[in-house]
Design an enzyme around this catalytic site. Structure first.
Site, mmCIF file in Angstrom:
data_model
loop_
_atom_site.group_PDB
_atom_site.id
_atom_site.type_symbol
_atom_site.label_atom_id
_atom_site.label_comp_id
_atom_site.label_asym_id
_atom_site.label_seq_id
_atom_site.Cartn_x
_atom_site.Cartn_y
_atom_site.Cartn_z
ATOM 1 N N HIS A 238 7.048 1.080 -10.396
ATOM 2 C CA HIS A 238 6.333 1.334 -9.134
ATOM 3 C C HIS A 238 7.235 1.348 -7.888
ATOM 4 C CE1 HIS A 238 2.646 0.374 -11.366
ATOM 5 N NE2 HIS A 238 3.248 -0.723 -11.790
HETATM 6 O O1 RIB Z 1 0.759 -2.880 -8.770
HETATM 7 C C1 RIB Z 1 2.142 -2.770 -8.843
HETATM 8 C C2 RIB Z 1 2.804 -3.625 -7.785
HETATM 9 O O2 RIB Z 1 2.427 -4.996 -7.995
HETATM 10 C C3 RIB Z 1 4.298 -3.624 -7.807
HETATM 11 O O3 RIB Z 1 4.771 -3.780 -6.492
HETATM 12 C C4 RIB Z 1 4.636 -4.839 -8.638
HETATM 13 O O4 RIB Z 1 5.925 -5.325 -8.363
HETATM 14 C C5 RIB Z 1 3.579 -5.787 -8.203
HETATM 15 O O5 RIB Z 1 3.952 -6.403 -6.999
#
Ligand code: RIB
Ligand code: CA
Length: 309
Positions: A238
């Protein structure tokens, strides 16, 4: 043009690679790393941020500890995804060599933004950024843009309609979105296009450095939790997507749309309500990331890790 950048994060496996990308890519100048509770407690996330920079051999970027809980809600951590350390996988002994800043994240953010304009990339809950905007509203003019990994145009990953970073602190996200500072949302709908497939793992392995090996071990752990919890064949990386958007906007295609954060819903707190079809008649207030140029993205990530040696 090199973009001055502050990275506010909760490392976290994908945050770790976001730090490496931000520190090594020549298109951005990483001025500070600030931490926030989310994937783990802020204590653990701060040690992890220091660990990542230490492994990368970077000592000139300050790391400052931020909020230990959301603005009004109880903290909900993601140890099911990121493990008991927040960065499970390779075992580390001893303290990271990069020290923690004597300043809080809030003090560091104020200090940096008083001296120059910068873009904030936030890859965790927006607690620190919300507090900054609430307590130092005049500094908003020095925030060129806030690019957030969070939310989703579709469904959630911690609740049916809420993504983790939004759901941990919806009130903070709401405050930031309503602040009027240019805001870009890189949600699950785009980060799920950044899957760490076997060929990506093979590219990391081919780099052959100790840092790349650690990255591979982090990704292997991350893959195992994503497989067990969500049934993913490969985990989505992500957070580096938000950094990549700043590095080269062409990598992450966005459209303008109205965005509101649900804070009141009994079952939907943290839902990011994106009006892509203009149903509400409300004007666009955010850029919403929709598609990722996968090849360009992975080239930037692999090049960054290679450059760190
Ligand atoms: O949903 C994904 C996010 O949540 C990313 O930033 C991961 O590191 C968690 O913080
Ligand atoms: Ca994160």
């Amino acid at each position: 043009m090199v973009t001055p950048l502050i990275l506010d994060c909760d490392p976290g496996h994908d945050d770790a690679l976001a730090i490496l990308l931000a520190v090594a890519d020549p298109a951005v100048d990483l001025l500070a790393v600030t931490t926030v509770a989310g994937n783990q407690t802020v204590d653990k996330c701060t040690v992890n941020a220091r660990r990542v920079l230490s492994l990368a051999g970077v000592s000139e970027v300050p790391v400052a500890r931020g909020a230990d809980r959301p603005l009004v809600r109880r903290l909900r951590i993601a140890d099911d995804v990121h493990g008991t350390t927040g960065l499970d996988g390779p075992a580390f002994t001893g303290e990271p060599s990069v020290p923690e800043s004597p300043h809080s994240a809030h003090e560091l953010l104020v200090d940096v933004l008083r001296s120059r304009p910068a873009t904030i990339v936030a890859t965790g809950a927006l607690t620190n950024v919300a507090r900054l905007l609430a307590e130092e509203p005049s500094l908003a003019r020095n925030i060129t843009e806030i690019v957030w990994m969070g939310g989703s145009t579709d469904r959630g990953n911690i609740a049916p309609l809420a993504e983790a970073n939004a759901c941990v602190d919806p009130e903070a996200a709401d405050l930031v979105v309503r602040s009027g500072v240019p805001f870009t949302m890189c949600g699950l709908n785009v980060t799920h296009q950044a899957l760490v497939t076997d060929d990506v793992l093979a590219r990391l392995e081919r780099i052959g450095t100790p840092l790349a090996r650690v990255c591979g071990e982090w990704m292997t752990f991350f893959a195992s939790t994503y497989r067990d919890l969500f049934g993913f064949e490969a985990p989505p990386l992500h957070d580096p997507v938000a950094v990549a958007r700043v590095i080269d906007p062409a990598i992450v295609h966005c459209v303008e749309a109205n965005l509101v954060i649900e804070t009141k819903g009994e079952w939907t707190a943290g839902a990011t309500v994106v009006d892509l079809d203009g149903y509400t008649g409300r004007p666009p207030n955010a850029r919403i990331a929709l598609t990722l140029d996968r090849e360009a993205f992975w080239n930037r990530v692999v090049t960054a890790i290679t450059a760190l040696g």
